[in-house]
Design an enzyme around this catalytic site. Sequence first.
Site, mmCIF file in Angstrom:
data_model
loop_
_atom_site.group_PDB
_atom_site.id
_atom_site.type_symbol
_atom_site.label_atom_id
_atom_site.label_comp_id
_atom_site.label_asym_id
_atom_site.label_seq_id
_atom_site.Cartn_x
_atom_site.Cartn_y
_atom_site.Cartn_z
ATOM 1 C CB SER A 182 35.012 40.886 32.514
ATOM 2 O OG SER A 182 34.105 39.814 32.449
ATOM 3 C CG HIS A 210 36.153 45.129 33.030
ATOM 4 N ND1 HIS A 210 37.239 45.016 33.866
ATOM 5 C CD2 HIS A 210 35.353 44.079 33.306
ATOM 6 C CE1 HIS A 210 37.108 43.932 34.607
ATOM 7 N NE2 HIS A 210 35.964 43.347 34.291
ATOM 8 C CE LYS A 241 34.910 44.626 37.571
ATOM 9 N NZ LYS A 241 33.762 44.166 36.827
#
Length: 393
Positions: A182, A210, A241
Amino acid sequence: MRRDPLQYLADELTSLREQGLYRRLRVLDGEQKAHAAVDGRSVVNLSSNNYLGLTTHPRLRERALEAVRELGVGTGSVRTIAGTMAIHMELERRLAAFKRTEAAVVFQSGFTANAGTVSSILGREDVIVSDELNHASIIDGARLSRATIKVFPHRDVAAARTIVSGLPRTQRTLLITDGVFSMDGDLGPLPDLCDIADEFGCIMMVDDAHASGVFGKNGRGTVDHFGMHGRVDVQVGTLSKAIGALGGYVAGSRALIEFLCHRARPFLFSTSHPPAVAAACLAAIDVLESEPELIDRLWENTRMFKSGLQALGLDTGGSESPITPVIVGDGALAMRLSDRLFEEGVFAQGIAFPTVARDKARVRTIVSATHTRDELRFALDCFARVGRELGIV
Ligand SMILES: *Cc1c(COP(=O)(O)O)cnc(C)c1O
């Protein structure tokens, strides 16, 4: 008079201020979008993980509103008592099909998915072999498991192999990596780690927070990206996300998922998602499957912005994803760069120790599918101007 027993916390904050590392929370005045109002200023937003713009996507909004009307706002219980609704089960079936695994289970967040899984599937007698830059939730889960933790240098496959090969063959071992890291935006070396796991009989686990909605076909993640289906035993993803809502999930074998439903402490002891969250996530999977052009646009923007930063001579590390760090070294300098960019109209978070190493402080940029070319060009101009002012370029 009573002495304040928490005085040491105030002292710690004073020290952060003196080092230029004290951070005030930035406050969004409206929606989480590519161009946002933050602390009363209109800025190009390069700080959110809203990769595909799904936080404000009309289909997610509608499904969430429908769920509120039909099902209410809360579940009133943990999943294992009365807090499992049909919509939770539907989401888990969709996720398993999407990830091409036997089953999936949803947690309240990616953090609790990692911590709850690692801490429950391993115990005191076991070993966890972990990349040094793995996410905090993996580290916390590893500590809670009481297993022996062995850390290998970032993406160092040879070092991981040396550690694993030195363990007794009978010792249960978890080999674990982030799919996308990240803070650096680089990828875990999945094919090589899977080879090690196969050779030595390790449990292989990937945290694809991610990568969910970003890598692989329709955003299925790094296991799909690298063609590793069937070779990763535990896949964690986030719904917070790119998926635009909130939550985490584990995808894997039926036995793994049923075990987690019996033993993972956040699943047992913390209330389940409101139905609107599950509904939004279901709509997000629909969007991933029916609007692949969003992911194409994300990658076009990524290529354009990354090459623009590199053309300025900035140190962008080894990023291979929409996360591009601008590494400046000193923590106070990173915060200064971030502050000046903000004044110019670009919101890119400064990140320093302890989130990254002391000499690797940076400003982290994240582009999305919904940034316009003009917004990205404007941001690059600001990096050029402020970079010159601070002696970085
Ligand atoms: C963000 C993140 C998490 C936590 O996910 P949440 O859904 O925000 O709790 C876990 N692992 C990694 C690598 C992350 O970047």
